[in-house]
Design a protein around this motif. Structure first.
Motif, short mmCIF file in Angstrom:
data_model
loop_
_atom_site.label_atom_id
_atom_site.label_comp_id
_atom_site.label_asym_id
_atom_site.label_seq_id
_atom_site.Cartn_x
_atom_site.Cartn_y
_atom_site.Cartn_z
N ASP A 33 0.91 -1.12 -0.10
CA ASP A 33 0.11 -0.05 0.05
C ASP A 33 0.74 1.26 0.00
O ASP A 33 1.67 1.41 0.83
N ILE A 73 -19.44 4.18 8.33
CA ILE A 73 -20.70 3.63 8.30
C ILE A 73 -20.65 2.35 7.46
O ILE A 73 -20.17 2.20 6.37
N ASP A 441 -13.41 -0.32 -5.15
CA ASP A 441 -13.82 0.99 -5.94
C ASP A 441 -12.82 1.44 -6.93
O ASP A 441 -13.36 1.84 -8.14
N ILE A 449 -17.44 0.60 1.77
CA ILE A 449 -16.61 -0.26 2.81
C ILE A 449 -17.10 -1.64 2.49
O ILE A 449 -16.05 -2.56 2.31
#
Ligand SMILES: Cc1cc2nc3c(=O)[nH]c(=O)nc-3n(C[C@H](O)[C@H](O)[C@H](O)COP(=O)(O)OP(=O)(O)OC[C@H]3O[C@@H](n4cnc5c(N)ncnc54)[C@H](O)[C@@H]3O)c2cc1C
Length: 469
Positions: A33, A73, A441, A449
């Motif tokens: 990453d 969320i 995505d 998420i």
């Protein structure tokens, strides 16, 4: 057997977990990453708020992706965050079961026990569904959990530790993958060593929206087909929290309302509702600003609530480049705001007035984001989008009284950059090259998420099938 994963966001982490769980001996899983863009390193102090007592830069060490900077969320439904039901169905997998596993993994790693469940209170849900339907609005009831901005980095840290200790997953933070080739070779580098490379038996590309432009260029070079997805653009709406209290606290934390606007038949929706949260400024690239929403704790602690009100716009040939179109509008809004987000009262937008600092300072709703320029959103957005926003809020007011008040604050630009959709098989493998998989995505496969996690799991299942074959 060596698997290389590009991106330690939701998609990459859940793919690593699924692979690790398989128990295949000698399975080596490496996750690379590059870390967040510097301007994404969210700090409450930089927003003029009290220190949250954490240092996201230190806590996260580059793992976690965009979700690490969010309110966290978790939309626990196969109809939200991508075509999850369809994607799972294509691969012969059960979406509900997969989402259940994702929820359990989050809970094991510190997600709060509190479940926001609209189905718990049948009468209230029925009333809301009726009110929405009678106004030609679709309300989508879904179960949700909320990590809270404050808690999200700790959950991600715990997931990372679990993957390292239980499955021996190796993380390479702050390491950018510069390119990949058809032989599943990754070329990567970091500050210490800029030009490393390693060949894998299978690779998974899950670079999220921060890596979507890179991914589409890589696909183009390798002849992997991609296509444009619709653009999501609109405003962030801010109202006193009392206006959303009944729905957010008693029915659904992040209520999803879908509206078709009368004039243009455009699809407009509420998205990313931050009840008792804050509007925050984002910087997407040099001279392009945007807004988003945050909620630091799962209960919220601000006097206002905010949500994105987004229009979905597809384009067709010869102008199907939704990324560039969205960028152009956002750039125009950024220029007009002097490289700060524009703020305008809904009353001013309706009357065709520019909002001015004096009016904002005495507006009944006071902004939670102050690094803004009072202005006129109608000068930055096409007429069609302004009309959609006005008509959409007018209709929503029948369900959420007060949302269409003159004092309601609108911030722009609020847009969700859309990735290009990579052409993949049912197990999210490149149709052109075997053992090159995509998720999340950045490949246009998800929007959220949980959605990204679902695609990571599907791709991991695809990789496992290839190993067994
Ligand atoms: C401010 C904000 C708030 C949000 N709030 C919510 C929310 O509350 N709920 C929700 O469901 N969704 C939310 N989202 C969306 C959610 O964060 C994303 O949908 C989700 O993180 C996508 O997961 P992903 O794994 O596909 O990508 P990401 O999480 O973006 O992870 C991709 C990772 O790949 C890395 N990467 C990219 N290119 C390379 C490369 N070349 N080499 C190495 N690494 C690379 C990136 O640095 C990144 O860490 C929010 C997004 C933002 C920006």
């Amino acid at each position: 057997m060596k698997i290389g994963i590009v991106g330690a966001g939701s998609a990459g982490l859940f793919a690593a977990s699924e692979l690790g769980k398989s128990g295949i001996p000698d399975l080596e899983i490496k996750v690379f990453d590059q870390g967040p863009p510097v301007d994404k390193r969210y700090c409450a102090i930089s927003e003029g708020l009290a220190c949250m007592g954490c240092d996201p830069c230190k806590i996260m060490s580059g793992i976690g992706g965009a979700g690490a900077f969010s309110s966290g969320i978790l939309n626990l439904d196969e109809n939200i965050g991508g075509d999850l039901a369809q994607l799972c169905n294509n691969a012969g997998l059960d979406a509900k079961q997969i989402i259940g596993h994702i929820e359990a993994f989050f809970l094991q790693n510190g997600a709060p026990d509190k479940l926001f469940n609209p189905f718990q209170n049948e009468q209230k849900l029925k009333d809301l569904l009726f009110r929405a339907a009678s106004m030609d609005i679709r309300f989508v009831p879904i179960k949700q959990r909320l990590l809270g901005t404050e808690n999200t980095p700790n959950v991600i840290k715990s997931i990372q530790k679990t993957l390292e200790s239980d499955y021996d997953v190796k993380f390479f933070p702050n390491t950018k993958v510069q390119r990949f080739d058809a032989n599943k070779q990754l070329y990567f580098g970091n500050k210490e060593k800029t030009d490393s490379q390693e060949k894998f038996d299978a690779i998974l590309l899950a670079p999220g929206r921060w890596g979507m432009v890179w991914l589409s260029k890589q696909c183009e070079e390798l002849g992997i087909r991609t296509s444009y997805l619709p653009l999501d653009i609109g405003v962030r709406v801010e109202v006193p929290s009392i206006i959303l209290e009944e729905i957010c606290e008693n029915i659904q934390r992040d209520p999803k309302f879908h509206i078709i606007t009368p004039t243009y038949n455009d699809f407009v929706r509420t998205f990313c509702v931050n009840h008792k949260g804050y509007v925050v400024k984002e910087m997407y690239e040099e001279k392009i600003v945007g807004v988003n929403g945050h909620q630091f704790t799962s209960d919220g602690d601000s006097r206002n609530s905010n949500f994105a009100f987004l229009i979905r716009q597809a384009l067709t040939a010869p102008l199907e480049d939704t990324t560039e179109y969205g960028r152009a509008i956002a750039k125009q809004a950024s220029v007009l705001g002097g490289y700060k987000p524009l703020i305008q009262t809904l009353g001013d937008l309706r009357k065709g007035h520019r909002s001015r600092p004096a009016l904002i300072s005495k507006n009944p709703v006071q902004p939670t984001l102050n690094d803004v320029t009072p202005g006129d959103i109608a000068m930055a957005y096409p007429y069609r989008f302004v009309k959609d926003i006005l008509e959409g809020l007018e209709r929503l007011d029948h369900i959420i009284p007060g949302v269409n008040n003159d004092s309601t604050l609108l911030y722009a630009p609020e847009f969700k950059r859309s990735a290009k959709l990579v052409q993949v098989s049912p197990f999210l493998e490149s149709k052109r090259f075997k053992k090159i998989f995509f998720a999340g995505d950045g490949a246009g496969l998800s929007r959220g998420i949980v959605g990204a996690a679902v695609t990571g799991i599907i791709a991991a299942q695809g990789i496992l099938r290839r190993i067994y074959k």
